[in-house]
Design a protein around this motif. Structure first.
Motif, mmCIF file in Angstrom:
data_model
loop_
_atom_site.group_PDB
_atom_site.id
_atom_site.type_symbol
_atom_site.label_atom_id
_atom_site.label_comp_id
_atom_site.label_asym_id
_atom_site.label_seq_id
_atom_site.Cartn_x
_atom_site.Cartn_y
_atom_site.Cartn_z
ATOM 1 N N THR A 152 -7.372 2.216 -8.557
ATOM 2 C CA THR A 152 -7.776 2.553 -7.195
ATOM 3 C C THR A 152 -7.711 1.271 -6.389
ATOM 4 O OG1 THR A 152 -9.245 4.283 -8.016
ATOM 5 C CG2 THR A 152 -9.579 3.533 -5.760
ATOM 6 N N GLN A 153 -7.011 1.303 -5.274
ATOM 7 C CA GLN A 153 -6.783 0.059 -4.549
ATOM 8 C C GLN A 153 -7.148 0.213 -3.075
ATOM 9 O OE1 GLN A 153 -2.485 -0.561 -5.156
ATOM 10 N NE2 GLN A 153 -2.222 -0.168 -2.968
ATOM 11 N N TYR A 154 -7.528 -0.923 -2.503
ATOM 12 C CA TYR A 154 -7.921 -0.989 -1.097
ATOM 13 C C TYR A 154 -7.212 -2.179 -0.459
ATOM 14 C CZ TYR A 154 -11.626 1.862 -3.125
ATOM 15 O OH TYR A 154 -12.315 2.823 -3.833
ATOM 16 N N SER A 214 -3.906 9.188 -0.780
ATOM 17 C CA SER A 214 -3.683 7.910 -0.099
ATOM 18 C C SER A 214 -3.944 8.063 1.384
ATOM 19 C CB SER A 214 -2.254 7.406 -0.326
ATOM 20 O OG SER A 214 -1.314 8.314 0.221
ATOM 21 N N SER A 267 0.866 -1.183 0.000
ATOM 22 C CA SER A 267 0.000 0.000 0.000
ATOM 23 C C SER A 267 0.896 1.224 0.000
ATOM 24 C CB SER A 267 -0.926 0.002 1.213
ATOM 25 O OG SER A 267 -0.203 0.243 2.408
ATOM 26 N N LYS A 275 -7.911 -4.197 -6.332
ATOM 27 C CA LYS A 275 -7.410 -3.171 -7.243
ATOM 28 C C LYS A 275 -8.378 -3.036 -8.404
ATOM 29 C CE LYS A 275 -2.508 -4.252 -6.333
ATOM 30 N NZ LYS A 275 -2.030 -2.975 -5.781
ATOM 31 N N ALA A 329 -6.149 2.848 1.544
ATOM 32 C CA ALA A 329 -6.770 3.114 0.247
ATOM 33 C C ALA A 329 -5.923 4.144 -0.480
ATOM 34 C CB ALA A 329 -8.198 3.620 0.421
#
Length: 1016
Positions: free
Chosen positions: A764-766, A688, A156, A788, A705
């Motif tokens: 966009t990622q979590y 972020s 991350s 993602k 995130a």
């Protein structure tokens, strides 16, 4: 006002004995350089974990992971030279969710969470690195593990990290000499190496070695630190392989009525392979690595550090055996075997219109790579609330890859004055999925006959890349006394990158027949050696291995020719020299420069608060990036004019459009082009957030995130567009005078597979990570999930027919084709047909719009999501000698809705680099100086490139690689080591659309190491 102190995260690292380096550090290097301090009860102290041996690295890595402010994985070496792996690629694949593609049997580029190396961003000591790969993907086998003290994989991001890693960011670190506890440290490693498959390959090297030396010392009352290191690797590189070639032919071979399962353009057709290769590969790899660091801290608030890392990796390799060309749709095909609409067997015979043949291959490849990373960093605590770091760096890489080939063909009689290629060629084969095929040739006896085999072609195709990056960076940390926000970090970075690619060529002879103008070479007994296959491959036919130097000295007594950049005498626009011959304009069109400048700034707040009784730490921030990318190119600068004599349009140079006389390496001048520079700019905002909830003293929950970006490979920005016009041949019958054309029109095709207008990949990622650290024993259990959402990818598309004129590309309406007389016998030199006046006859052929290939950012993305589980524990609760038993294991599951398709039904598979299941397991035991461990790495099927005569994207089968190591400490200074890599000689196996379409079957051998280590 509070005194400026390290953050609680850094304080915890110092307490555990694993602080990265002297404080303060700039943002990229440290897990958290925020300026905060949490009020804690006096009795609340952190436990210091002290272990020995392999366990030391594991627990240090867990501590770094535990106190990091992002979702990350860590590797720590107790000393320089402490990591046992051949390179950092091997070391990184032992971490959860990380796998590698084996090149030459060893890990090189890594995949993170189902994404290939092009999506992985890499830094060394916090600085961006360039690569020898010609792209952005770092070849981690270039980095000796003996010279790297720590590595981190940030899954991350945070605002202070340099942008670029959609999959993740890999940070490598070299040692900081002022951080050591001892006054002086010295280490030496010496290991001998043996490959058990090398004995099966003629002229292959069987033995190798690894050497490394390192020194760290502190002087002048611990204000000056020095760190020096050297590592050398010399190893044989061997493999035995079968490689199937792409299914690029379409033909109705079964004649079944109502068969419509084929490609859309030919529903009743089956797919036919180009052929296959059977080869012995051998060679030697030499890697020399150097590291140096000088660290000066004259006062407690100021540190100046200069460091350098240099790695040179040279490889010399040969490939010998057969390259079988089945002949495509024009071959005679009998007894075809069709499975899943693909021809996987049958007998292929050469016809008058096919190129069916068996080439005896003696390829010679040389690769000389070097990486240099230099940097100077100053860290200054201006006041108790304010700190700043300045960093200047340069990263450069050079790669000189020379792909050389020496091909032989079977003739009817090599002793004849004018030898003739033997056109009686029959090839029978039956693929066997992921096992070796059945094969047969009617020319088997001739493959070792000096009176039949002749060298027909020599070629060399260099790829020379240079990549240089200069970067400047400043970072600030400012402490504030606030309820939620404990500090701010902000900074600016500028980088300037230049990538250069040079192509050149030399070719002599012919690979499909014997050339009359460039005649073949007759072999003598002192030039060759008969090679037999062994093991599982022992039923393959024997062949002649040709000594390259002897053959070339005989073929070119005046000296070996060198490759050049040249238009080729047959290229359009050449205004001097002969007008016939192969056009090699691609050597100039594919050469050029790419420039990239990046300005970025960030602001990040450090979070330190509580919700109820739950402490919360982390960060929230935003990064702004402005990028500009440019590429040199040669653009067509011509116009069409009317030829009054013929009444047709012809293409001529247009000086008003900027056309210039461009001279190549051999003096040919082309005036059809103008040099140009194409540029593209864009900007991005990347927010972020990372939050860490300390649920209990031993349990924490992370959530994160971010919006992330990853630029396209640097070589994909090259604007090397080109257009070619299909060569049409015309022959006149000697008796009737009738003229026959090979094609009624000349098709125009174009290629711009790279583009400076390509924009980055975005996602966009979590992330969420639950971590439990054991209390009674050393270890942890970690469960993490990620998602993602990727917006788009770079995709190669082909448009056919393409309207060249409507898109501003000038092409002639017709071309003039010389007419030749039909040959009276095979091998006769070409003879121009002439009219009554004795002038050569030409015929006008119209042009036709063909295909155009280009690269675009497609509009289709999709999700990648997965789950990771990691478990590490040292069973210290066990009695006596068993207290040193431990396990480190991980498993990751990754899935994606994204699918990529090449061709129409030829090949379809998941995203390159994605294995749904990846697992590692290491079982180790330490007792009274003795340590042993067994490690395994598993990944299931994935997509990547196999390298044959051309790069081909294929599906790789699952693989399980097992390594073993044992060591014993003789005393405080000396220890001995025994190591086995690839214990079971695990092969790589691949296929195209389905397993019936065999791709690669390749064995690399097992490597054995025996050595000793001295530490002082």
């Amino acid at each position: 006002m509070k005194t400026f102190k390290p953050s609680t995260i850094m304080a915890a690292l110092i307490s555990s004995g694993v602080a990265f380096s002297a404080l303060p550090l700039y943002a990229q290097e440290s897990p958290d350089t925020s300026v905060d301090e949490v009020e804690r009860p006096q009795e609340d102290t952190l436990e210091r974990i002290e272990v020995r041996g392999f366990s030391t690295s594991l627990i240090q890595s867990l501590n770094q992971k535990r106190f990091s402010d992002t979702v990350s994985e860590q590797i720590s070496a107790d000393d320089l030279g402490g990591l046992p792996d051949v390179s950092m690629a091997d070391a990184l694949t032992r971490l959860p969710g990380i796998s590698a593609v084996r090149t030459g049997g060893q890990a090189a580029q890594i995949n993170i969470r189902g994404l290939s190396g092009d999506f992985v961003f890499s830094t060394l000591n916090g600085r961006e690195q360039v690569s020898t790969s010609g792209s952005r993907a770092i070849e981690f086998d270039q980095y000796p593990s003996e010279l790297i003290s720590e590595a981190a994989v940030y899954k991350s991001p945070k605002a202070s990290l340099i942008e670029g890693g959609i999959a993740g960011t890999v940070e490598l670190k070299t040692a900081s000499p002022l951080a050591i506890e001892e006054q002086h440290k010295f280490s030496a490693n010496m290991r001998g190496m043996y490959n058990d498959r090398a004995s099966e390959i003629s002229d292959a090297t069987e033995y190798g070695h690894r050497l490394s030396f390192s020194y760290q010392g502190k002087f002048l009352d611990d204000t000056l630190g020095v760190s020096l290191g050297y590592a050398r690797l010399f190893q044989p590189s061997v493999s035995t392989q079968f490689i199937g070639l792409a299914y690029n032919g379409q033909l109705d071979v079964d004649g079944l009525e109502g068969d419509t399962d084929g490609p859309s353009e030919c529903p009743n057709c089956e797919l036919i392979s180009e052929g296959f290769e059977m080869q012995h590969k051998g060679g030697e790899e030499t890697r020399d690595g150097y590291v140096a660091a000088f660290e000066w801290a004259p006062i407690d608030t100021f540190t100046l550090k200069a460091d350098a890392f240099v790695s040179k990796f040279d490889s010399e390799a040969f490939a010998r055996g057969f390259r079988v060309k089945l002949g495509g749709i024009n071959a005679g095909i009998t007894n075809p075997v069709v499975v899943n609409n693909s021809v996987i067997g049958g007998t292929f015979s050469r016809t008058d219109s096919s190129f069916t043949r068996v080439e005896l291959v003696n390829d010679d490849n040389q690769d000389f790579d070097s990486v240099t990373n230099l940097g100077v960093n100053a860290s200054w605590e201006i006041s108790s609330d304010f700190a700043v770091q300045f960093d200047v760096s340069r990263s450069s890489a050079e790669s000189d890859f020379r792909n050389g080939l020496l091909w032989s063909l079977v003739g009817e009689d090599a002793t004849a004055a004018n030898p003739v290629f033997d056109e009686n060629v029959q090839i029978s084969y039956l693929l066997n999925g992921l096992n070796l095929p059945d094969i047969g040739f009617n020319q088997t006896d001739a493959f070792t006959d000096l009176d039949r085999v002749m060298v027909s072609k020599y070629g060399i195709y260099p790829f020379e890349n240079k990549d240089e990056l200069d970067a400047y960076r400043v970072d600030f940390q400012y402490y504030v006394d606030a309820p939620i926000i404990s500090g701010f970090e902000f900074g600016y970075r500028y980088s300037d990158r230049e990538y250069n690619n040079d192509r050149s060529v030399f070719e002599y002879g012919n690979d499909s027949a014997f050339s009359v103008s460039e005649p073949p070479l007759r072999l003598t007994s002192d030039m060759v050696e008969q090679v037999n296959w062994s093991g599982d491959f022992d039923y393959f036919p024997s062949y002649l291995s040709v000594d390259l130097d002897s053959a070339l000295n005989a073929w070119f007594p005046g000296g070996r020719p060198q490759p050049v950049q040249t238009w080729g005498p047959g290229a359009a626009g050449v205004i001097n020299g002969p007008g016939t011959g192969p056009a090699t304009a691609w050597t100039l069109q594919e050469s050029g420069d790419v420039f990239e400048t990046v300005n970025s700034a960030y602001l990040m707040a450090t979070i330190n608060t509580e919700i109820g009784s739950i402490p919360i730490t982390g960060n929230i921030g935003v990064r702004y990036v402005k990028s500009k990318q440019s590429s040199t190119t040669l653009q067509r600068a011509t116009q069409l004019i009317e030829d009054l004599e013929t009444g047709t349009s012809v293409e001529v140079s247009d000086p008003t459009a900027g056309a210039q006389n461009i001279t190549d390496d051999v003096g040919l001048i082309n005036n059809f082009y103008r040099p140009a520079l194409i540029s593209h700019e864009y900007s991005d905002v990347l927010p972020s957030i990372n939050l860490n909830f300390k649920l209990t003293d031993d349990t924490q929950l992370r959530v994160a995130a971010a919006k992330v970006m990853g630029r396209a490979p640097i070589n994909r920005f090259a604007a090397n567009a080109s257009t070619t016009i299909e060569t049409v041949t015309a022959f006149q019958d000697r008796d009737s005078g009738e003229i026959t054309l090979s094609n009624p029109t000349a098709r125009v095709s174009g290629n711009a597979r790279n583009s400076p207008y390509l924009e980055p990949f975005y996602a966009t990622q979590y992330d969420v990570s639950w971590e439990y650290y054991f209390t009674d024993t050393e270890g942890a259990l970690v469960v993490a999930g990620f998602y993602k959402d990727i917006e788009s990818f770079v995709e190669d598309i082909e448009i056919e027919p393409y309207d060249f004129e409507a898109n501003g590309i000038v092409i002639p309406e017709n071309v003039s084709v010389p007419v030749y007389l039909t040959p009276e016998f095979t091998g006769q030199e070409a003879e121009l047909a002439r009219d009554a006046n004795g002038d050569p006859i030409f015929i006008t052929v119209p042009t036709e719009n063909g295909s155009y290939s280009t690269a675009v950012n497609n509009a289709e993305g999709g999700y990648i999501r997965g789950l990771e589980v990691a478990y590490t524990q040292i069973y210290s609760m066990l009695p006596g000698m068993w207290s040193g038993l431990g396990v480190s294991a991980s498993y990751s599951y990754t899935e994606s809705e994204i699918q990529r398709t090449l061709g129409d039904g030829v090949y379809a598979a998941n995203l390159p680099g994605l294995s749904e299941n990846v697992a590692t397991l290491t079982v180790f035991w330490e007792y009274e100086g003795f340590e042993t461990r067994l490690s395994s790495r598993y990944r299931d099927a994935f997509v990547s490139q196999q390298v044959a005569v051309n790069d081909q994207v294929v599906n790789f089968d699952e693989e399980l690689v097992i390594d073993y190591q044992a060591s014993y400490e003789i005393n405080d200074n000396w220890s001995v080591l025994f190591q086995v890599n690839n214990l079971t000689d695990e092969p790589t196996k691949s296929y195209f659309a389905s397993e019936e379409q065999t791709g690669t079957i390749q064995y690399f051998g097992t490597q054995y190491y025996l050595g000793m280590t001295y530490q002082l």
